[in-house]
Design a protein around this motif. Structure first.
Motif, short mmCIF file in Angstrom:
data_model
loop_
_atom_site.label_atom_id
_atom_site.label_comp_id
_atom_site.label_asym_id
_atom_site.label_seq_id
_atom_site.Cartn_x
_atom_site.Cartn_y
_atom_site.Cartn_z
N THR A 283 -36.72 -10.15 -43.96
CA THR A 283 -36.49 -8.94 -42.87
C THR A 283 -35.18 -9.36 -42.01
N GLU A 284 -35.02 -10.72 -42.09
CA GLU A 284 -33.73 -11.31 -41.27
C GLU A 284 -32.59 -10.75 -42.14
N ARG A 287 -31.84 -7.29 -41.98
CA ARG A 287 -31.42 -6.68 -40.67
C ARG A 287 -29.86 -7.09 -40.80
N ASP A 293 -29.67 -0.99 -37.00
CA ASP A 293 -30.50 -2.05 -37.15
C ASP A 293 -31.72 -1.82 -35.63
N PRO A 296 -35.63 -1.00 -37.87
CA PRO A 296 -35.80 -1.21 -39.31
C PRO A 296 -37.04 -0.60 -39.92
#
Ligand SMILES: [Zn+2]
Length: 319
Positions: A283-284, A287, A293, A296
């Motif tokens: 997920t990082e 992003r 952003d 998400p």
């Protein structure tokens, strides 16, 4: 008895069949290895045999089924039930009338859909995607497959939508099994990762990946072997998995920028095995590339397991 449906998931290594009730409950199942030689007709007769076994367990005649859905690899024509270019299957370079052959054998209507798309629809109706009305399914395994549900409906495009594995994450990048270069699958597909691991190992990089593979009697670097290597702190395995996650984050975020779905469902052999432990880095990475952003999409690991494909195929009669 309410109308029962059959579902068959045709994979490169196994054929999985299930009899499913209208609520999605599996009443009988069966699994057989996919023939590795012969021709499409031989594969079809194994599929019919698997479905017959599952029907027997469920106590129903195949001809009494409302219909039988098939999730197939290759280029699927949903209108005609013809499958072509299924390169992982024996002798299946040309087109083969899969739906018609199975219908004649089993005595029920047969519909054929793309394997990853039907697995995505199964997650949407019955699994990790139930709460959402739009989602992208990402199946991270030997290759990287994708499926789409938008506004509650499957999105097939003109028949070839959802190929997230062949979104370009690096122009002029690594060679993909599809013959092009720089695709997401060229970095994250288990097949491509194994080829890269082998190349680097032959160049002298140390790794226990292939030792573990032999020790566990495997011929390929399976998801389980990758996990063991990571648990042993194998640097090369860590490097390749990190790179795969980076590229997955990049490709998925690009797809999200275009479609803005509520959720991303991560399935497939590697996706299910690593989904939870890699959720944060994934997920990082996403992003970094999301245009909006602040909100998400939810990212969830697929929850239907091995039978998801067969159950999803049966849903071809519920669309
Ligand atoms: Zn490709």
């Amino acid at each position: 008895m309410a109308a029962l449906r059959g579902g068959i998931d045709l994979g490169g290594t196994k054929i999985q069949a299930a009899i499913v009730d209208p609520g999605g409950k599996v009443l009988g199942e069966s699994r057989r290895p996919t023939p590795t030689r012969g021709e499409p007709r031989d594969v079809a007769s194994e599929m019919a045999a698997a479905l017959r076994e599952a029907a027997e367990k469920a106590g129903v005649e195949t001809s009494a089924l409302e219909g039988i859905g098939v999730g197939s690899p290759g280029d699927v024509d949903e209108g005609t039930g013809v499958v072509s270019g299924a390169r992982n299957l024996p002798g299946w370079d040309g087109g083969f009338a899969l739906a018609e052959t199975l219908k004649n054998d089993l005595g029920a209507e047969v519909r054929v859909g793309n394997d990853v798309q039907v697995a995505t629809e199964a997650e949407f109706h019955l699994g990790a995607g139930r709460k959402f009305s739009s989602l992208i399914g990402v199946f991270w395994g030997t290759g990287v497959g994708g499926g789409l549900v938008l506004d509650g409906k499957p999105w097939l495009g003109r028949g070839a939508a959802g190929e997230i594995g062949h979104m370009v994450v690096k122009r002029g990048g690594a060679k993909c099994p599809c013959g092009r270069s720089g695709c997401l699958e060229a970095y994250a597909g288990r097949g491509a990762m194994e080829a890269e691991a082998r190349r680097l190992h032959e160049e002298g990089r140390e790794t226990d990946l292939f030792k573990l593979m032999r020790k566990h009697g495997k011929e390929r670097l399976t998801s389980g072997i990758w996990e063991r290597a990571i648990d042993h702190g194998d640097h090369l395995a860590e490097h390749l998995i990190d790179r795969a996650v980076e590229m997955l984050g990049t490709g998925i975020a690009s797809a999200v920028n275009l479609l803005d779905p509520e959720a991303v469902i991560l399935g497939g052999g590697l996706g299910v095995r690593f989904g939870d432990r890699l959720m944060e880095p994934l997920t990082e990475e996403m992003r970094k590339h999301l245009f909006v952003d602040a909100r998400p999409p939810a990212v969830r690991v697929a929850s239907l397991g091995d039978l998801g494909g067969a159950v999803g195929a049966s849903l071809l009669f519920a669309r």
